[in-house]
Motif scaffolding. Structure first.
Motif, PDB file in Angstrom:
ATOM      1  N   LEU A 280       0.859  -1.181   0.000  1.00  0.00           N
ATOM      2  CA  LEU A 280       0.000   0.000   0.000  1.00  0.00           C
ATOM      3  C   LEU A 280       0.895   1.232   0.000  1.00  0.00           C
ATOM      4  O   LEU A 280       1.762   1.375   0.870  1.00  0.00           O
ATOM      5  N   VAL A 281       0.700   2.102  -0.995  1.00  0.00           N
ATOM      6  CA  VAL A 281       1.541   3.299  -1.152  1.00  0.00           C
ATOM      7  C   VAL A 281       0.673   4.541  -0.980  1.00  0.00           C
ATOM      8  O   VAL A 281      -0.294   4.735  -1.722  1.00  0.00           O
ATOM      9  N   PHE A 282       1.029   5.383  -0.027  1.00  0.00           N
ATOM     10  CA  PHE A 282       0.354   6.663   0.149  1.00  0.00           C
ATOM     11  C   PHE A 282       1.163   7.737  -0.575  1.00  0.00           C
ATOM     12  O   PHE A 282       2.241   8.127  -0.128  1.00  0.00           O
ATOM     13  N   ASP A 283       0.624   8.205  -1.705  1.00  0.00           N
ATOM     14  CA  ASP A 283       1.270   9.286  -2.451  1.00  0.00           C
ATOM     15  C   ASP A 283       0.878  10.636  -1.859  1.00  0.00           C
ATOM     16  O   ASP A 283      -0.191  10.778  -1.263  1.00  0.00           O
ATOM     17  N   GLU A 284       1.752  11.634  -2.079  1.00  0.00           N
ATOM     18  CA  GLU A 284       1.529  12.989  -1.543  1.00  0.00           C
ATOM     19  C   GLU A 284       1.250  12.907  -0.048  1.00  0.00           C
ATOM     20  O   GLU A 284       0.316  13.527   0.470  1.00  0.00           O
ATOM     21  N   TYR A 285       2.072  12.162   0.641  1.00  0.00           N
ATOM     22  CA  TYR A 285       1.873  11.919   2.068  1.00  0.00           C
ATOM     23  C   TYR A 285       1.827  13.212   2.875  1.00  0.00           C
ATOM     24  O   TYR A 285       1.099  13.313   3.871  1.00  0.00           O
TER      25      TYR A 285
END
Length: 316
Positions: free
Chosen positions: A127-132
Motif C-alpha cells: 500500500l503506497v500513500f502518495d503525496e503523504y
C-alpha cells in the motif's frame, strides 16, 4: 512466496542480497517497464520494506519517479500494489470504510463496506500513500495506527482488530520532509507530525538521475526523437533541464524541468518537427514571463541559437 532472487539479477545493483518474490497472478501487480533506471541506494531502501516489512518513506522533488520506483520494484517482485493519493478529497470513510445500504433477497439492509486500509491490510499487498505530506490531519492520524510496531488496526465500526497479512507492506512518497511549503513550490502540503514521521523506519531521498542515465530513459520512452534528431540533441535537452534545476536551487527561476518534462519535450519535438517550439509548449510557457530571458539563456547556452521569448509569451 517463491525462491528469493538476487538484487543483482533483478535490479542490476552490485550486491548479492536475496530478495523475495511472490507467486501467483494478480491484476494489481504493476507492469514491468524495461526502460526504468533504478537508483541503487533508494532501491535498497525500498527492498528493505519488501524483505523485512520496514515502513519506507521516499522523499524527493516532483518528477524524480518516487512512486514509479516503488511500482517497478513491486513489478519485478510480482507483488500486488495499490496507490492512494492523499489529496483533499480522501476522507476517513475512504480509508476505513462505511455502512452502505444494500439489497439482499429483495430487502434493503445495512452492510459495512471496507475501505482501502482493511482491504489492503488483509492481503499480500503493498500500500503506497502518495503525496503523504498533503494528507488532512484526521486522515494522518488514521494512518498512524499502521505505523505502530505490530501494525494492528482497530476497526471501531465493527469492534474488531485487524492483524496485517504477513506480506502486507507500507510505503509513502512525499515532496518534502515534513516541514511544509517552505520554498513556495508545493502548495497544499503540511508540516507533518514529527512523532508520526519518527515512526517510519526508513526515509530515503530520491534525486534526479545522472544525465547519462536520464538520456537513456528519454530515448527509451521516446525512441523517435533520437532517430529524427540524433542523440546529441537529446543530450542538449537534458543539459537545459540541468541548468533549470541549478537555477531553481539558486533562486534564479521558480520552475524546473523534471525528467517527466524532458520526456514531454521530446514527444512534442517529434509532433511539431523541432525542439524550439516544443520547448516553448513543454516548459517555457509555464514559467513566469519575467523569467523568460533567463530560461532563454539556458536554451542558448546548450543549443547555440537564440530563443524568441516574445513569441513564447504570445503563445502562452
Amino acid at each position: 512466496m517463491s525462491t528469493p532472487s538476487g538484487i543483482r539479477e533483478l535490479f542490476g545493483i552490485d550486491a548479492d542480497t536475496p530478495v523475495p518474490r511472490l507467486e501467483g497472478n494478480s491484476d494489481l501487480v504493476p507492469t514491468i517497464d524495461e526502460n526504468y533506471r533504478f537508483d541503487p541506494q533508494v532501491t535498497r531502501a525500498i527492498l528493505a520494506g519488501f524483505s523485512h516489512g520496514s515502513r519506507v518513506l521516499v522523499q524527493g522533488l516532483h518528477g524524480t519517479g518516487k512512486s514509479t520506483h516503488i511500482e517497478q520494484i513491486a513489478a519485478r517482485l510480482n507483488w500486488p500494489l495499490m496507490r492512494v493519493n492523499l489529496d483533499g478529497q480522501i476522507s476517513r470513510s475512504d480509508l476505513v470504510g462505511k455502512d452502505q445500504v444494500v439489497i439482499e433477497d429483495g430487502q434493503p439492509r445495512t452492510a459495512f463496506e471496507e475501505g482501502v486500509i482493511p482491504y489492503a491490510l488483509t492481503r499480500p499487498m503493498a500500500l503506497v500513500f502518495d503525496e503523504y505530506d498533503a494528507g488532512r490531519p484526521e486522515v494522518m492520524f488514521i494512518i498512524q495506527r499502521l505505523l505502530e510496531r505490530d501494525g494492528l488496526f482497530t476497526l471501531t465500526e465493527q469492534n474488531r482488530v485487524i492483524r496485517p497479512h504477513p506480506h502486507f507492506r507500507l510505503f509513502a512518497t512525499a515532496n518534502t520532509v515534513g516541514l511544509g511549503n517552505v520554498n513556495g513550490l508545493y502548495h497544499g502540503v503540511h508540516r507533518l507530525n514529527q512523532a508520526q514521521l519518527d515512526r517510519w523506519n526508513i526515509i530515503a531521498s530520491l534525486n534526479y538521475l545522472d544525465p547519462s542515465e536520464e538520456r537513456l530513459v528519454v530515448t527509451g520512452q521516446v525512441p523517435e526523437v533520437a532517430a529524427a534528431m540524433g542523440e546529441e540533441t537529446v543530450a542538449k535537452m537534458i543539459d537545459v533541464a540541468q541548468l533549470t534545476r541549478t537555477g531553481f536551487a539558486a533562486g534564479d527561476v521558480s520552475a524546473l524541468m523534471s525528467p517527466r518534462t524532458v520526456i514531454s519535450w521530446a514527444q512534442n519535438s517529434v509532433i511539431f518537427g523541432g525542439v524550439e517550439l516544443a520547448f516553448k509548449f513543454s516548459f517555457l510557457n509555464r514559467c513566469d514571463v519575467t523569467e523568460h530571458p533567463v530560461v532563454a539563456e539556458y536554451y542558448q547556452r546548450c543549443f547555440g541559437g537564440e530563443l524568441s521569448v516574445d513569441d513564447a509569451a504570445t503563445a502562452s
